[in-house]
Design an enzyme around this catalytic site. Sequence first.
Site, PDB file in Angstrom:
ATOM      1  NE  ARG A  10     -27.707  24.049  13.863  1.00  0.00           N
ATOM      2  CZ  ARG A  10     -28.764  24.764  14.235  1.00  0.00           C
ATOM      3  NH1 ARG A  10     -29.784  24.184  14.827  1.00  0.00           N
ATOM      4  NH2 ARG A  10     -28.802  26.056  14.035  1.00  0.00           N
ATOM      5  CB  SER A  67     -31.745  29.695  14.468  1.00  0.00           C
ATOM      6  OG  SER A  67     -32.908  29.520  13.703  1.00  0.00           O
ATOM      7  NE  ARG A 113     -32.590  28.339   9.137  1.00  0.00           N
ATOM      8  CZ  ARG A 113     -32.600  29.600   9.540  1.00  0.00           C
ATOM      9  NH1 ARG A 113     -32.804  30.580   8.679  1.00  0.00           N
ATOM     10  NH2 ARG A 113     -32.401  29.886  10.812  1.00  0.00           N
ATOM     11  CG  HIS A 164     -38.431  29.157  14.979  1.00  0.00           C
ATOM     12  ND1 HIS A 164     -37.388  30.059  14.990  1.00  0.00           N
ATOM     13  CD2 HIS A 164     -37.854  27.934  14.913  1.00  0.00           C
ATOM     14  CE1 HIS A 164     -36.239  29.410  14.924  1.00  0.00           C
ATOM     15  NE2 HIS A 164     -36.489  28.121  14.884  1.00  0.00           N
ATOM     16  CG  ASP A 220     -36.658  24.113  15.387  1.00  0.00           C
ATOM     17  OD1 ASP A 220     -36.286  25.219  15.813  1.00  0.00           O
ATOM     18  OD2 ASP A 220     -36.558  23.793  14.189  1.00  0.00           O
ATOM     19  CE  LYS A 249     -35.450  25.766  11.365  1.00  0.00           C
ATOM     20  NZ  LYS A 249     -35.847  26.010  12.745  1.00  0.00           N
ATOM     21  CB  CYS A 269     -31.496  32.241  20.966  1.00  0.00           C
ATOM     22  SG  CYS A 269     -30.827  33.535  19.908  1.00  0.00           S
ATOM     23  CE1 TYR A 315     -24.543  22.125   8.484  1.00  0.00           C
ATOM     24  CE2 TYR A 315     -26.187  23.854   8.724  1.00  0.00           C
ATOM     25  CZ  TYR A 315     -25.238  23.012   9.273  1.00  0.00           C
ATOM     26  OH  TYR A 315     -24.999  23.045  10.623  1.00  0.00           O
TER      27      TYR A 315
END
Length: 571
Positions: free
Chosen positions: A356, A232, A58, A210, A261, A190, A234, A181
């Site tokens: 991912r 993100s 991102r 989030h 998420d 997002k 973690c 991406y």
Amino acid sequence: MDRIKKYIDLCNPEEVQVITQENQLKELKNFVIKTGLARRLSVPDSLWFCSNPHDVARSEEATVVASDRDLGPYIKTVPVNEARCLVKELFENSMASRVAYIVPYVMGSLDSDIKKFGVTLTDSPYVVLNMAILNKVTDEALKSLDSAVIGVHSMASMDPTKKKIIHFIEDLEVFSVNTNYGGNVLTGKKCFSLRIASSLGRAQGWLAEHMLVSVVHNPICGRFVFTAALPSACGKTNLAMMNPSEEYARKGWSVTCGGDDIAWIFPKAGRLFAYNPEYGFFGVAPGTSESSNPNFMSAILKGGCIFTNTAVDEELNLPWWEGIGKPYPHKIRTWRNEVIINPNKEEGPFAHPNSRVTVPIENCPVLDPLWRSSEGFEIDAILFGCRRAAGYPLVFKARNWAEAVYFAATLKSERTSAQEGTVGVLRHDPFAMRPFFSYHIGDYLRHWLTIGESLSPQPSVYFVNWFRKDSNSMFVWPGFGENIRVLEWVIKTTKGVSTACIDSLYGLIPARDDLSLPEGVLYEHLFTIDVDDFEKELEENEHFLKALGSKCPEELWSVHESLKAMCKKVL
Ligand code: SAT
Ligand code: MN
């Protein structure tokens, strides 16, 4: 169709296809394979894509909100007129001689009141196929076009210097260009479910966060719902669907997952209810294995997945990544799409660290049956997490709602590969939302405080850090299934079973005997707080609060002053 038509005219594609049917998606899959855009792997009905090497995470630098107002720290703004000109310039003829796809979709359950529609126009089959997993494609969205979030995405020339993700919050429009991406382009994620939704939530009295949503089934209180915000990469996906360690599983502990998420959180009759608006996971691949996250592994193997920038074991035609718990393949295709025979570990990583896997949520073997219910999950506790090698305790509980908002607002975490930039650098990440704010953070903090005032009892709020390291740079906490020990303390403390908390600079921490530690793990390594370090933190926090000027809620200054006073007493 007016809201879409003008952008079709601007982008000027050769052909337009409205995607609403399963067979169209099937055809598109065949198309990407035939044209070499993707490969079919031996995981059922699954595809492998590799992205442009300039486009692997991102891009926060390129993400802006169109606004004529100063939206405070962490939001890059572009004046509205300028942003409209930018859209015109960047999208004009951007789809010439390409097919444009229109993807109508819903976030949240079609039969719930919280649902929201979106319609995305894109020239990327990759985006269509991912969105078909993460969102529910439905032509219902076309009937509600006026209130739908419009996304316009074009790969254009993929010039990295012209990458832009532009949000027009009030107009419910998002434009993403010169990227292909993840969170840059999957508009439902997002851009919509966090940035646009959090602004809607502010106006309408709810929150878009989030956060994962999970349920701990336990011998103490039966069912315990928690949401958890972590930056993100973690470990949100791991925590969301964890298998408690064997010892706890034997004693009747288990976890079911509602989402990994995003949580839309609504107050109702003094309680908070969480909904996951998504239909899939977009999880980090590296480090995912049978031992770290068996449930995600089994979800992946059920198929219908998209692998992005993982490596491929060429002989087995299976995805591979560092930390998958399998030996290095003899013949490996790297995320850069190069084949190496007998790869030398030193030449890696062969999967991109931010590679991912997009997975349908229904593949999850521990999916909570309420995941799509229109009632949502009634929240018992909220967790905030960060990744910090030193100083920050394994877990603490905020003493009250204002302190919770203060600690969440001042959260810092080491930068991960989920966003462009140098990994490992400690950075301020309020509410794990830094990249996703769409209105002034001072107003955001006020909104959290106001929501808190309407709750009774207020949910307990906890802060966790699984990532402390010792002097040899080894993690001191085993994490994964052992995190259930922390959740046990969270449940006992929330339910009033544990009363022996210790007042620390960082809120309430467990008394030594109150948290069951795995053998060999030392309490001191997890909970020692250096007063000098804490003082430094307070200084940094003060800068942040000052930067908010008149937008900083008074309550947060009060918390700050009381922490400073505590610090003086300890020194
Ligand atoms: O933003 S992404 O959707 O690419 C993933 C994340 O950062 O959580
Ligand atoms: Mn995320």
